[in-house]
Design an enzyme around this catalytic site. Structure first.
Site, PDB file in Angstrom:
ATOM      1  N   GLU A   4       4.262  -1.124  -4.078  1.00 44.09           N
ATOM      2  CA  GLU A   4       3.098  -1.617  -3.069  1.00 44.09           C
ATOM      3  C   GLU A   4       2.744  -3.125  -3.228  1.00 44.09           C
ATOM      4  O   GLU A   4       1.805  -2.946  -3.826  1.00 44.09           O
ATOM      5  CB  GLU A   4       2.304  -0.791  -1.995  1.00 44.09           C
ATOM      6  CG  GLU A   4       1.945  -1.854  -1.002  1.00 44.09           C
ATOM      7  CD  GLU A   4       0.498  -1.008  -0.286  1.00 44.09           C
ATOM      8  OE1 GLU A   4       0.584  -0.937   0.692  1.00 44.09           O
ATOM      9  OE2 GLU A   4       0.147  -0.211  -0.906  1.00 44.09           O
ATOM     10  N   GLN A  64       4.150   0.318   5.953  1.00 48.26           N
ATOM     11  CA  GLN A  64       2.449   0.318   6.525  1.00 48.26           C
ATOM     12  C   GLN A  64       2.000  -0.394   7.774  1.00 48.26           C
ATOM     13  O   GLN A  64       3.067  -1.775   8.012  1.00 48.26           O
ATOM     14  CB  GLN A  64       1.599   0.334   5.589  1.00 48.26           C
ATOM     15  CG  GLN A  64       2.033   1.761   5.124  1.00 48.26           C
ATOM     16  CD  GLN A  64       0.767   2.330   3.863  1.00 48.26           C
ATOM     17  OE1 GLN A  64       1.196   0.926   2.885  1.00 48.26           O
ATOM     18  NE2 GLN A  64       0.399   3.303   3.180  1.00 48.26           N
ATOM     19  N   GLU A  98      -1.987   2.119   8.896  1.00 45.61           N
ATOM     20  CA  GLU A  98      -2.867   2.044   7.408  1.00 45.61           C
ATOM     21  C   GLU A  98      -4.133   0.805   8.706  1.00 45.61           C
ATOM     22  O   GLU A  98      -4.319  -0.527   7.680  1.00 45.61           O
ATOM     23  CB  GLU A  98      -2.983   1.806   6.784  1.00 45.61           C
ATOM     24  CG  GLU A  98      -3.295   1.571   5.418  1.00 45.61           C
ATOM     25  CD  GLU A  98      -2.685   1.675   4.017  1.00 45.61           C
ATOM     26  OE1 GLU A  98      -3.359   2.432   2.445  1.00 45.61           O
ATOM     27  OE2 GLU A  98      -2.056   0.316   3.505  1.00 45.61           O
TER      28      GLU A  98
END
Length: 261
Positions: A143, A204, A240
């Site tokens: 990520e 996300q 998130e």
């Protein structure tokens, strides 16, 4: 049709962590994710998942010494033994919790350090991780984190993670497309989604630039959700974000997708 997972590290913080599973289920979520499971026995977390009929879709390897500025060890030269111990520990939890994927945290790169040395260390440790997780059918994710949120992290751009994933070159290694981080660094989210379909395994969301509910700011999430359907994305979308007030007060955007009692 998008599938949403509540991020229990950032949502439902009105109650203690172990109570957030029930809170997420009561709000209509059928899946959750969180940063780290390691403060609790894996069997205890598994029981909470089962009791609330929740699926766990993601967690991270351990961050290292956060107070000392660490945010992952897998890219830090000389810390290979520690990084691989964290990878092994994550696998132990993953097998108990039934999670389909784990995000392997890289490292913060000091200003005076060689970034390429960190990249090479990360690739080596990812080869180790891929070999350990592959027999269990568990994917590993990379990520990118924007430099305002995490200064000096190994990669800030989605294109950097895509490049490193290609260099790792293992069939169970993918990127994790956090659209909040991507908007702050790369922009052109529709191009990222279209051009790299199949290379990202988890998404996300949060508003940009403030990282709140996905119903404000400069990202048109309803449009992107339709685009994800168009490109055939079938994975989960992790929520998130930092609620503006309380978690429940901000869940109006989620109601069309909530599981009804």
């Amino acid at each position: 049709m998008p599938k949403f997972a509540a991020n229990l590290s950032m949502m439902f913080t009105e109650v203690p962590f172990l109570e957030r599973f029930a809170a997420a289920a009561a709000a209509g979520f059928t899946a959750v994710e969180f940063l780290f499971p390691y403060d609790y026995p894996a069997t205890q977390l598994k029981q909470l998942l089962d009791d609330n009929q929740l699926k766990l879709v993601l967690f991270n390897t351990a961050p290292g010494n956060v107070a000392a500025g660490e945010w992952g060890l897998a890219a830090t030269p000389g810390r290979e033994a520690d990084a691989r111990a964290d990878i092994d520990r994550a696998l132990e939890y993953a097998l108990v919790l039934g999670v389909p994927q784990v995000h392997v945290m890289a490292s913060v790169v000091p200003e005076e350090a060689s970034r390429e040395a960190y990249v090479e260390t990360f690739i080596s440790n990812m080869h180790y991780a891929a070999e350990r997780f592959a027999p269990h059918g568990i994917a590993l994710l990379l990520e990118a984190l924007n430099p305002k949120t995490k200064p000096g992290y190994l990669y800030a751009s989605q294109y950097q993670t895509l490049d490193i994933a290609a260099r790792i070159d293992r069939p169970n290694v993918f990127t994790q497309l956090d659209l909040f981080h991507a908007q702050l660094v790369d922009g052109n989210l529709s191009r990222l989604i279209r051009d790299n379909a199949g290379r990202y395994r988890h998404i996300q969301i949060a508003s940009a630039p403030d990282r709140h509910e996905p119903d404000e700011g400069e990202i048109n999430y309803p449009w992107l959700f339709k685009l994800l359907d168009e490109v055939g994305y079938s994975g989960w979308i992790g929520c998130e974000y930092i609620p503006r007030t309380t978690t429940l007060e901000g869940l109006g955007w989620f109601q069309p997708w909530a599981k009804k009692a």
